[in-house]
Design a protein around this motif. Structure first.
Motif, PDB file in Angstrom:
ATOM      1  N   LYS A 156       0.830  -1.202   0.000  1.00  0.00           N
ATOM      2  CA  LYS A 156       0.000   0.000   0.000  1.00  0.00           C
ATOM      3  C   LYS A 156       0.868   1.256   0.000  1.00  0.00           C
ATOM      4  O   LYS A 156       0.598   2.222  -0.715  1.00  0.00           O
ATOM      5  N   LYS A 157       1.925   1.249   0.793  1.00  0.00           N
ATOM      6  CA  LYS A 157       2.822   2.401   0.873  1.00  0.00           C
ATOM      7  C   LYS A 157       3.515   2.630  -0.468  1.00  0.00           C
ATOM      8  O   LYS A 157       3.667   3.770  -0.913  1.00  0.00           O
ATOM      9  N   GLU A 215       2.313   1.921  -3.448  1.00  0.00           N
ATOM     10  CA  GLU A 215       1.311   2.526  -4.342  1.00  0.00           C
ATOM     11  C   GLU A 215       1.183   4.024  -4.074  1.00  0.00           C
ATOM     12  O   GLU A 215       1.143   4.825  -5.007  1.00  0.00           O
ATOM     13  N   GLU A 216       1.115   4.405  -2.801  1.00  0.00           N
ATOM     14  CA  GLU A 216       0.991   5.820  -2.435  1.00  0.00           C
ATOM     15  C   GLU A 216       2.205   6.620  -2.903  1.00  0.00           C
ATOM     16  O   GLU A 216       2.066   7.711  -3.466  1.00  0.00           O
ATOM     17  N   LEU A 217       3.383   6.067  -2.667  1.00  0.00           N
ATOM     18  CA  LEU A 217       4.609   6.776  -3.029  1.00  0.00           C
ATOM     19  C   LEU A 217       4.774   6.883  -4.540  1.00  0.00           C
ATOM     20  O   LEU A 217       5.223   7.913  -5.050  1.00  0.00           O
ATOM     21  N   GLU A 232       2.394   7.107  -6.746  1.00  0.00           N
ATOM     22  CA  GLU A 232       1.497   8.173  -7.201  1.00  0.00           C
ATOM     23  C   GLU A 232       2.116   9.548  -6.972  1.00  0.00           C
ATOM     24  O   GLU A 232       2.062  10.416  -7.843  1.00  0.00           O
ATOM     25  N   LYS A 233       2.701   9.741  -5.797  1.00  0.00           N
ATOM     26  CA  LYS A 233       3.325  11.030  -5.487  1.00  0.00           C
ATOM     27  C   LYS A 233       4.508  11.307  -6.405  1.00  0.00           C
ATOM     28  O   LYS A 233       4.685  12.419  -6.896  1.00  0.00           O
ATOM     29  N   SER A 248       3.524  12.117 -10.069  1.00  0.00           N
ATOM     30  CA  SER A 248       2.847  13.400 -10.269  1.00  0.00           C
ATOM     31  C   SER A 248       3.771  14.605 -10.088  1.00  0.00           C
ATOM     32  O   SER A 248       3.330  15.737 -10.229  1.00  0.00           O
ATOM     33  N   LEU A 297       8.323  10.555   3.354  1.00  0.00           N
ATOM     34  CA  LEU A 297       7.782   9.873   4.525  1.00  0.00           C
ATOM     35  C   LEU A 297       7.906  10.701   5.797  1.00  0.00           C
ATOM     36  O   LEU A 297       7.137  10.526   6.735  1.00  0.00           O
ATOM     37  N   LYS A 344       7.455  -0.833  -9.840  1.00  0.00           N
ATOM     38  CA  LYS A 344       6.143  -0.301 -10.212  1.00  0.00           C
ATOM     39  C   LYS A 344       6.270   0.795 -11.262  1.00  0.00           C
ATOM     40  O   LYS A 344       5.504   0.812 -12.228  1.00  0.00           O
TER      41      LYS A 344
END
Length: 76
Positions: free
Chosen positions: A5-6, A8-10, A12-13, A16, A36, A55
């Protein structure tokens, strides 16, 4: 910490933000620690780096293949 999950979040950041992408490529540890807000143990930070690189690469390959698919599309 849920690593998947972490990641995926990172991802995306990072995707972008062009500046963050460049920093991650040059200094992945520093980039992640700034995102973080914590200093992680080496084994945890390396898991995140490896997962994010994988990823990002997979996403880039998927985009390229999608674009190529249009070149070989069937014509009616």
């Amino acid at each position: 910490m849920d690593i998947k999950k972490k990641i995926e979040e990172l991802v995306e950041k990072i995707q972008s933000n062009k500046e963050l992408q460049a920093q991650f490529q040059k200094e992945p540890v520093a980039a992640l620690e700034s995102l973080l807000g914590v200093d992680l143990p080496e084994d945890q930070i390396q898991q995140l780096i490896d997962g994010i690189k994988l990823k990002l690469t997979a996403d880039n390959i998927g985009s390229a293949l999608g674009a190529l698919g249009g070149l070989f599309g069937k014509k009616d």
